[in-house]
Structures are given as C-alpha cells and as structure tokens.
Write an enzyme that holds these catalytic residues in place. Structure first.
Site, short mmCIF file in Angstrom:
data_model
loop_
_atom_site.label_atom_id
_atom_site.label_comp_id
_atom_site.label_asym_id
_atom_site.label_seq_id
_atom_site.Cartn_x
_atom_site.Cartn_y
_atom_site.Cartn_z
N ASP A 1 -34.39 57.33 39.96
CA ASP A 1 -33.07 57.24 40.18
C ASP A 1 -32.78 56.31 41.18
O ASP A 1 -31.43 56.53 41.72
CB ASP A 1 -32.83 58.62 40.91
N HIS B 1 -41.26 67.14 33.54
CA HIS B 1 -41.31 67.90 35.00
C HIS B 1 -39.79 67.87 35.11
O HIS B 1 -39.06 66.83 35.59
CB HIS B 1 -41.83 66.76 35.70
N ASP C 1 -37.49 65.32 37.78
CA ASP C 1 -37.91 66.54 38.49
C ASP C 1 -36.51 67.20 39.10
O ASP C 1 -36.25 67.37 40.20
CB ASP C 1 -38.31 65.78 39.86
N ALA D 1 -35.17 66.56 47.87
CA ALA D 1 -35.46 68.26 47.42
C ALA D 1 -35.22 67.91 45.99
O ALA D 1 -34.20 68.19 45.39
CB ALA D 1 -34.75 69.23 48.02
N ALA E 1 -40.17 69.84 49.30
CA ALA E 1 -39.48 71.09 49.29
C ALA E 1 -40.00 72.22 48.69
O ALA E 1 -39.43 73.19 48.39
CB ALA E 1 -38.15 70.78 48.25
N GLU F 1 -45.76 73.37 38.91
CA GLU F 1 -46.03 72.43 39.95
C GLU F 1 -46.46 73.41 41.28
O GLU F 1 -45.38 73.74 41.93
CB GLU F 1 -44.59 71.77 40.27
N GLY G 1 -44.42 62.71 48.08
CA GLY G 1 -45.47 63.87 48.30
C GLY G 1 -46.90 63.66 48.38
O GLY G 1 -47.59 64.60 47.67
#
Length: 378
Positions: A243, A56, A269, A303, A136, A125, A216
C-alpha cells in the site's frame, strides 16, 4: 449459454495471449482461441486476468470475521468483488479461545452460502505469537502452540482451516508444525522476535510462508539476519502489503529481486474499515483511526490495512518492480499455490470456474466475473 470474449491480452497460467478469445459456457472456461469469426463481446484494449485471491484479509465494508456476527462473512464476500477478488481466506485475529472457536465454527457454517467471492478456507493469524512484535494483536491471549487446540478448531470449522501463523520462538513449534501439516494446514511465521536460526528451523520443519514481510518481525542485521533474513534466504513464500505505507516500494522490490516474484504473495491484511473511507473504526478490541490511506492505533502504530488487492497489483507495476503478469500472478496463482488451493482458483484454465476480471491498460479494475456472471462493474 456460450459467450466469447475478445481482449487485447489474456493472462493464462503459462502465457499472455495477444488479441485472443476466451469461451465461457455454463460458468466454466471452455477454451482459448486465436481466431473466431462468430459473435463475441469485444473488450477492445482491455485485459482479461484471473480473479484475484486474497489469502490474508480480516474484514471489509464494516464486517470482520472475528466479531462472530451472522452475515458478516457474506458482507465481506460481496464487497470483495469490488477489489477484483473472487476467492479468499477469511482471517481471524488473536483473541480468546472461546471467541476463536465461535469464529471458525460460524465461518464453517456460512462459507458455502456467501453470494460474492468464494471462501477457500480459513487463515488463523495467531494466537501463538510473542509480545515484542505484537502489532495490533492482543498479547493477553498469546500462548505456546497447542496441537489439541488446533484439532478442536479444525473440527469446529468442518475441516476448512488452511493456514495458521505462529512465532518460531514459542515452545513446541517444531512438533506443532509437523502435526499441522499432517492435518493439511499450512504453517506461516509472523509477529515474532525469532532469531534467524529459530525461523529457519521452523521452515525446515515445514513452515512455508512469512506473514507480511518486514512488518511484525525481527529485522535484518548483518550479524543476526533475524526473521527478515530467514524470509529472504529461505525458499518459503513471503507476503507483502503493497500500500506504500507498510513497506517502502524499494524494500518490496528488494524482496522480489532476492526471492523471485514466484515466491512473493500480494495480500491486503485489510480490516473492517476497508472500503468505507476515513473515520473511526476498530480492529479486534482496539480503536483504530483511518486517515490518509492508513489504519492506525491511537499510538500511531499501523493496525492492519485498508488496502484492496486490485490497488496492490497496480502499485507494484506502477513502482516498476513487477511486470503486469508478475503483478497479477502474485495476487492470484502464487497466492493460491502457497496454501494448496491453486486447483480451485488463481488461474485461467480450461475447465475451471470462469472467475475472472477485466482491467484497463493502466491496471484499473473495470469488471469482476464470478462463474461467468458479471458481478461488479466500475
């Protein structure tokens, strides 16, 4: 040409070999040895691990696959060697039908010629999401899933779409999941306000991955378990963006304890701003501010990310929620297995391509090898 490497630890699919040797010849892994008395490269106290697999990732080093720009895929591919990534699924964003057609067609034309990390398929996605948890993604392009549209995208790509994410509450989801599976495409769940029942029905129909768990999606409530509850309770895989911004380390640890590390996928991502430092960027049609380790819309909402996969591996180990092997496997073997590409990448195995990385004892990336050739050195 034969070359032997000795390392303090070698992380194979089944075990961790201590003070052992790996033989590479003509770009392939030939064998693992506990003893060898010939010439070899001594890596000292370093570790050898499989090249990482990012299933991803939207962009890197200023490139984004949804831009449909010739050469952007190669820019990503070469740059991702710095992440320790040797295989990946370039990931599209929710966009217009025409733009997505152009994106998958261009990837299908270029993927065999990239000079860095290997393209093992495409992840779409969207665009079959719902607005409440749009993140986003642009809601003006969102719709109910279309089997005919997916067939067209697959034809345009040359048959390399491996994964598509949808919202379980959309109309026609069950039929879509079954049709996608027959086409060899794995169905994931994301950007959704689905109830627990809606999400579980999608899993029972064949969906097998929850995208960026916690982010999300409808959260866990004791009277309505929602998407997070379905992800935790089902046997499906769940992605995590580790992260330290998208998911608290404790929340990541809870997911690993509940589901088991073999059902967790470390992904980035990452968007185009990855690897470029602070400043202004964009994700799809939206301007993005990159600062303090995050990429955010002007509203302040996250985002995508600027995470690289080697850092995700190091983070989960440093947070004491995974052993070294568990951390590596979540970013390699389990990721590859989730979309059926574990026969091509994600493990160190005799006869496989010699795509591997060298880490120090603190899990900092030192080298990335592709087909037995040193392609990145820190």
């Amino acid at each position: 040409m034969k070359k032997y490497y000795k390392a303090k630890k070698i992380f194979t699919k089944e075990s961790v070999l201590e003070n052992s040797f790996m033989l590479v010849e003509n770009g392939k892994i030939v064998e693992f040895l506990s003893e060898y008395d010939g010439e070899y490269e001594d890596l000292g106290d370093k570790y050898i691990a499989p090249g990482l697999v990012d299933t991803h990732v939207h962009g890197y080093k200023g490139a984004d696959v949804t831009d449909c720009e010739v050469g952007a895929l190669n820019t990503m591919s070469v740059g991702m060697l710095e992440m320790g990534v040797t295989s990946f699924l370039p990931t599209t964003l929710t966009s217009s039908t025409e733009n997505l057609e152009n994106a998958v067609e261009l990837i299908g034309k270029e993927y065999k010629d990239v000079k860095g990390a290997k393209v093992q398929g495409i992840f779409m996605e969207g665009p079959y999401f719902t607005e409440k948890y749009k993140g986003a993604q642009n809601p003006s392009y969102m719709s109910d899933p279309s089997i005919e549209q997916l067939k067209k995208w697959q034809d345009l790509s040359g048959g390399i779409i491996k994964k598509i994410a949808i919202a379980p509450e959309r109309q026609g989801v069950i039929e879509f999941i079954r049709a996608a599976k027959k086409m060899g495409i794995y169905v994931a769940l994301a950007h959704s306000n689905a109830t627990y029942d809606e999400a579980i029905n999608a899993v029972n129909a064949g969906a097998n991955i929850f995208i960026h768990l916690y982010n999300g999606m409808r959260g866990l409530h004791h009277r309505e378990p929602g998407m997070v509850g379905a992800a935790m309770y089902s046997d499906a895989y769940a992605e995590l963006i580790c992260d330290g911004h998208h998911v608290h380390p404790v929340s990541a640890g809870i997911a690993m304890k509940v589901k088991g590390h073999d059902k967790i996928l470390l992904i980035t991502d990452c968007m185009r701003a990855g690897g470029l430092g602070d400043g202004m960027s964009r994700l799809g049609e939206f301007p993005v501010i990159v600062k303090d380790g995050t990429a955010r819309l002007e509203s302040g909402a996250l985002a995508g990310s600027i995470l690289d996969l080697k850092t995700a591996v190091k983070n989960v180990h440093d947070w004491n929620i995974a052993t070294v092997k568990q951390a590596i496997d979540m970013a390699s073997y389990h990721a590859a297995k989730s979309v059926g590409i574990d026969d091509k990448c994600g493990v160190l195995l005799e006869g496989r391509d010699a795509d591997f990385i060298v880490l120090d004892e603190q899990l900092n990336l030192e080298r990335t090898y592709l087909d037995g050739e040193l392609r990145y050195q820190a």
